[in-house]
Design an enzyme around this catalytic site. Structure first.
Site, PDB file in Angstrom:
ATOM      1  N   ASP A 177       0.845  -1.189   0.000  1.00 28.69           N
ATOM      2  CA  ASP A 177       0.000   0.000   0.000  1.00 28.69           C
ATOM      3  C   ASP A 177       0.889   1.250   0.000  1.00 28.69           C
ATOM      4  O   ASP A 177       1.849   1.316  -0.772  1.00 28.69           O
ATOM      5  CB  ASP A 177      -0.964  -0.040   1.194  1.00 28.69           C
ATOM      6  CG  ASP A 177      -2.133   0.920   1.052  1.00 28.69           C
ATOM      7  OD1 ASP A 177      -3.096   0.564   0.353  1.00 28.69           O
ATOM      8  OD2 ASP A 177      -2.064   2.020   1.606  1.00 28.69           O
ATOM      9  N   TYR A 307      -2.806  10.803   0.619  1.00 31.19           N
ATOM     10  CA  TYR A 307      -3.369  10.645  -0.722  1.00 31.19           C
ATOM     11  C   TYR A 307      -3.292  11.962  -1.492  1.00 31.19           C
ATOM     12  O   TYR A 307      -2.999  11.977  -2.693  1.00 31.19           O
ATOM     13  CB  TYR A 307      -4.817  10.171  -0.630  1.00 31.19           C
ATOM     14  CG  TYR A 307      -4.972   8.721  -0.268  1.00 31.19           C
ATOM     15  CD1 TYR A 307      -5.316   7.776  -1.229  1.00 31.19           C
ATOM     16  CD2 TYR A 307      -4.777   8.277   1.039  1.00 31.19           C
ATOM     17  CE1 TYR A 307      -5.465   6.440  -0.906  1.00 31.19           C
ATOM     18  CE2 TYR A 307      -4.923   6.947   1.380  1.00 31.19           C
ATOM     19  CZ  TYR A 307      -5.264   6.030   0.403  1.00 31.19           C
ATOM     20  OH  TYR A 307      -5.409   4.706   0.733  1.00 31.19           O
ATOM     21  N   HIS A 361      -4.578  -7.927   0.212  1.00 27.93           N
ATOM     22  CA  HIS A 361      -3.913  -6.642   0.403  1.00 27.93           C
ATOM     23  C   HIS A 361      -3.240  -6.526   1.765  1.00 27.93           C
ATOM     24  O   HIS A 361      -2.227  -5.839   1.905  1.00 27.93           O
ATOM     25  CB  HIS A 361      -4.951  -5.526   0.235  1.00 27.93           C
ATOM     26  CG  HIS A 361      -4.377  -4.156   0.184  1.00 27.93           C
ATOM     27  ND1 HIS A 361      -3.560  -3.715  -0.834  1.00 27.93           N
ATOM     28  CD2 HIS A 361      -4.493  -3.105   1.042  1.00 27.93           C
ATOM     29  CE1 HIS A 361      -3.220  -2.463  -0.621  1.00 27.93           C
ATOM     30  NE2 HIS A 361      -3.764  -2.064   0.518  1.00 27.93           N
TER      31      HIS A 361
END
Length: 387
Positions: A177, A307, A361
């Site tokens: 990630d 982000y 994930h």
């Protein structure tokens, strides 16, 4: 670099306030859609909320978290929280492991045992690591940056300073990630310090050099890019919101524990190898330990800032030289994307590639033994070069 030991100690009134908020929640009416089709299933969410308010023992979770040796450090003016676990072996190899969103340093509680004490799991004690697990800026107990501009590249600079402050001039890096992006940035910006990186995810903004001067796209690469775009259209709304209007979303999630739980838990179900049965892989206690870390530290908004920053400074390598440190890649079948090896090799020297038999994930929580085996195997030759 100033370093001090740290232990988590959430005040009693914060725990009481959380339970009161859960009990006072105003629940959204359900739609006629099948469970989980339009997001978090209301029935399961009510069950999780009831458990959170009446059965979840934060103090027990806190004691478990505090079993890991935690510290706070002033790193180039940034307060960084980290776990620093020494390995049980003759010459442990230094490794910095970076988490992502919606995870935390808690993601690695099982992996740390495997990496730091391999002999207890039937592996070679010579493969032990000294592991440093920092909390990303704005996550958990790491302070949010006072100013903008802290993307994965700047975090990589912080990690180099942190590792040097701990006495590690050369080391390895691992991550998935956002942690994969930080690991890539470490290799790209600090090849003199980073001997190799192991990834279980490819940053979504990664773009290798492509165009007339490079090899044309293969059929596998074209298919990957098409699938990536389709996934972003159907599943990537959260990331678009994080990277464009994080403060609008933060106002809701920082105030509502149910909203926060829905936002995070839905991703643990959707992104893991659980076949739709989230508690087949993650217990309520583990889910709520992670969610509670976001709640008690009020970091859901600051965590989304990464982000925003990574949108402004994506992982683009067009025109850049090849990245020198070698790369290992563990490809888990239920990961969000499935890049072909050739796509990564346009920029990196991929010396180890493994198609894993299961997992998604959150590999460090889902398959800690499998991931640890791959990490040990990748760093074994680099470890030999140091001796």
């Amino acid at each position: 670099m100033q370093i001090e030991p740290f232990q988590i100690a959430i005040p009693d009134h914060d725990i009481d306030d959380l339970r009161q908020r859960i009990r006072a929640s105003r629940w959204a009416p359900a739609t006629p859609s099948p469970a989980w089709q339009q997001g978090a299933d209301p029935a399961w969410l009510r069950e999780l909320a009831d458990y959170w308010a009446t059965h979840f023992d934060w103090r027990a979770a806190e004691r478990k978290l505090n079993q890991q040796p935690q510290f706070l450090a002033d790193v180039d003016g940034q307060r960084v929280h980290f776990v620093h676990r020494r390995g049980n072996g003759l010459s442990p190899y230094p490794l910095v492991v970076t988490h992502g969103w919606p995870g935390s340093f808690f993601e690695f509680h099982l992996l740390l045992d495997q990496l730091c004490d391999p002999g207890s799991f039937g592996a070679d004690p010579a493969d032990a690591f000294d592991v440093v697990v920092p909390s990303l800026p704005g996550f958990a107990f790491s302070a949010a940056p006072a100013q903008g501009g802290t993307s994965s590249f700047q975090v990589a600079d912080l990690w180099v300073s942190l590792m040097r402050g701990l006495g590690y001039e050369r080391f390895g890096a691992q991550g998935g990630d956002i942690g994969a992006g930080v690991s890539v940035a470490l290799a790209a910006r600090h090849p003199q310090a980073v001997e190799g990186i192991h990834l279980n995810f490819l940053p979504s903004s990664y773009e290798p050099a492509i165009g007339a001067a490079q090899q044309p796209l293969t059929a596998a690469e074209e298919n990957f890019l098409r699938e990536k775009a389709e996934w972003a259209l159907l599943e990537g709304g959260y990331a678009h919101m994080h990277s464009t209007k994080p403060q609008t979303l933060a106002a809701s999630l920082n105030d509502s524990p149910i909203g926060l739980a829905a936002w995070i838990a839905e991703k643990f179900r959707a992104w893991s190898d659980c076949d739709g049965e989230i508690e087949r892989v993650f217990s309520k206690d583990d889910l709520l330990t992670n969610i509670s870390l976001y709640w008690h530290t009020q970091t859901i908004g600051t965590s989304m800032q990464m982000y925003w920053e990574n949108r402004l400074q994506p992982m683009r390598f067009a025109g850049a030289p090849r990245v020198v440190p070698p790369v290992g890649f563990a490809h888990f079948p239920k990961e969000l994307s499935h890049p072909p090896r050739s796509w990564i090799e346009r920029t990196f020297d991929v010396v180890q590639w493994t198609d894993m038999p299961g997992g998604g994930h959150f590999a460090a929580m889902e398959k800690p033994g499998l991931l640890a085996t791959e990490i040990r195997r990748f760093f074994r030759p680099l470890r030999a070069q140091k001796s």
